[in-house]
Design an enzyme around this catalytic site. Structure first.
Site, PDB file in Angstrom:
ATOM      1  N   SER A   1       0.860  -1.193   0.000  1.00 52.35           N
ATOM      2  CA  SER A   1       0.000   0.000   0.000  1.00 52.35           C
ATOM      3  C   SER A   1       0.890   1.234   0.000  1.00 52.35           C
ATOM      4  O   SER A   1       2.070   1.152   0.403  1.00 52.35           O
ATOM      5  CB  SER A   1      -0.861  -0.007   1.268  1.00 52.35           C
ATOM      6  OG  SER A   1      -1.445   1.256   1.491  1.00 52.35           O
TER       7      SER A   1
ATOM      8  N   TYR B   1      -2.115  -1.371  10.624  1.00 45.38           N
ATOM      9  CA  TYR B   1      -2.286  -1.618   9.190  1.00 45.38           C
ATOM     10  C   TYR B   1      -1.045  -1.168   8.417  1.00 45.38           C
ATOM     11  O   TYR B   1      -0.485  -1.924   7.612  1.00 45.38           O
ATOM     12  CB  TYR B   1      -3.529  -0.890   8.667  1.00 45.38           C
ATOM     13  CG  TYR B   1      -3.690  -1.047   7.177  1.00 45.38           C
ATOM     14  CD1 TYR B   1      -4.071  -2.264   6.626  1.00 45.38           C
ATOM     15  CD2 TYR B   1      -3.420   0.012   6.303  1.00 45.38           C
ATOM     16  CE1 TYR B   1      -4.182  -2.426   5.253  1.00 45.38           C
ATOM     17  CE2 TYR B   1      -3.524  -0.134   4.935  1.00 45.38           C
ATOM     18  CZ  TYR B   1      -3.915  -1.359   4.411  1.00 45.38           C
ATOM     19  OH  TYR B   1      -4.015  -1.528   3.053  1.00 45.38           O
TER      20      TYR B   1
ATOM     21  N   LYS C   1       1.741  -3.353   6.163  1.00 47.78           N
ATOM     22  CA  LYS C   1       1.999  -3.111   4.737  1.00 47.78           C
ATOM     23  C   LYS C   1       3.484  -2.850   4.462  1.00 47.78           C
ATOM     24  O   LYS C   1       3.976  -3.152   3.385  1.00 47.78           O
ATOM     25  CB  LYS C   1       1.099  -1.974   4.233  1.00 47.78           C
ATOM     26  CG  LYS C   1      -0.374  -2.371   4.205  1.00 47.78           C
ATOM     27  CD  LYS C   1      -0.632  -3.472   3.192  1.00 47.78           C
ATOM     28  CE  LYS C   1      -1.807  -4.346   3.498  1.00 47.78           C
ATOM     29  NZ  LYS C   1      -2.046  -5.377   2.480  1.00 47.78           N
TER      30      LYS C   1
END
Ligand SMILES: NC(=O)c1ccc[n+]([C@@H]2O[C@H](COP(=O)([O-])OP(=O)(O)OC[C@H]3O[C@@H](n4cnc5c(N)ncnc54)[C@H](OP(=O)(O)O)[C@@H]3O)[C@@H](O)[C@H]2O)c1
Length: 262
Positions: free
Chosen positions: A145, A158, A162
């Site tokens: 991401s 999160y 990533k």
């Protein structure tokens, strides 16, 4: 010259194929002649996509699995490569986020991100890539991401998962290139999908959302040519470049102010 024609007639396994970017990646691979194994938890969604692809002449199989379960990757492997399907293309797409103050966030949702975004991805790669190396042929896509280029307060777990995904993909790409296996870290910015609803992260969506179809089209082309990192939209590329020259504390301070929950 490598091209998406190389995918013609090959089996591709797509995790998280029941929605968003995963469903778009499955459709894009089918356009290039790949046969598909679709996996996720929601069988009804997978069946709908399978029916759509089958009607267009694509061979499709479904394996339902919950990647929170550490045994799920082995179950997927046994039902596919272990059952005689030669998986040449592994799309590690399944993932989730969670927006909000970490101190108040449900711990299960935080840990699920680590399990699905990282642990399951490592397990699946470990299961499928050795056979690709033996065959001297294979392609692996790992969903990272633009959140992997700096810490992101309020989606701290999160963003950290990533970074793991992106660095893992880059390390793997270097390890297996000499055996004819290509690995791409795909780093989308905000993309139309169910992600923001699942993560309660509308604050991060913004106005400039890319379609999952555009992301998938660019990703499959990058995978075919062996591009190791793809940031599929201009703003993301610009930010990732700029971030190299700014102190990480400064960026994180700014993001904390703008992303802080009301
Ligand atoms: N959308 C964005 O803006 C964006 C940006 C950058 C990166 N990404 C990454 O892109 C990937 C796909 O996300 P998306 O945007 O397409 O989100 P999405 O629409 O919410 O799709 C997520 C997919 O992952 C699957 N999944 C989630 N938890 C799972 C579990 N425990 N077991 C098995 N499958 C599970 C879901 O299937 P079931 O619920 O049916 O299991 C679904 O198919 C993720 O890795 C995400 O981090 C997204």
């Amino acid at each position: 010259m490598a091209s998406t024609q190389d995918f013609n007639g090959k089996w591709a396994l797509v995790t998280g194929a029941s929605a968003g970017i995963g469903a778009a990646l499955a459709r894009e691979l089918a356009k290039h002649g790949a046969k598909l194994i679709l996996t996720a938890r929601r069988r009804d969604r997978l069946e709908t996509l399978a029916a759509e692809l089958t009607a267009r002449g694509t061979e499709v199989r479904i394996v339902t699995a919950d990647l929170n379960d550490p045994g799920a990757p082995q179950k997927i492997y046994d039902a596919t490569e272990g059952a005689g399907f030669t998986i040449d293309i592994l799309i590690n797409n399944a993932g989730l986020g969670q927006y909000g103050a970490f101190c108040a966030s449900p711990i299960e949702q935080e840990l699920s991100q680590v399990r699905v975004n990282c642990e399951a991805m490592v397990r699946l790669t470990r299961l499928f890539v050795p056979r690709m190396v033996e065959r001297r042929r294979g392609w692996v896509l790992v969903l990272a991401s633009t959140a992997s280029f700096q810490p992101v307060p309020y989606i701290s777990t999160y963003a950290a998962t990533k970074v793991f995904d992106r660095f893992f993909a880059l390390g793997m790409a270097a390890e297996v290139a000499r055996f004819g296996v290509k690995v791409t870290a795909l780093c989308p910015g905000p993309t139309e999908s169910e992600f923001f609803d699942v993560a309660h992260a509308g604050a991060f969506k913004g106005g400039n959302v890319q379609s999952a179809e555009d992301v998938a089209r660019l990703a499959i082309a990058a995978l075919a040519r062996g591009q190791r990192t793809l940031i599929p939209y201009f703003r993301g590329r610009f930010r990732a470049f700029l971030i190299r020259f700014l102190p990480v504390e400064l960026i994180t301070h700014y993001v904390e102010k703008t992303a802080r929950p009301a």
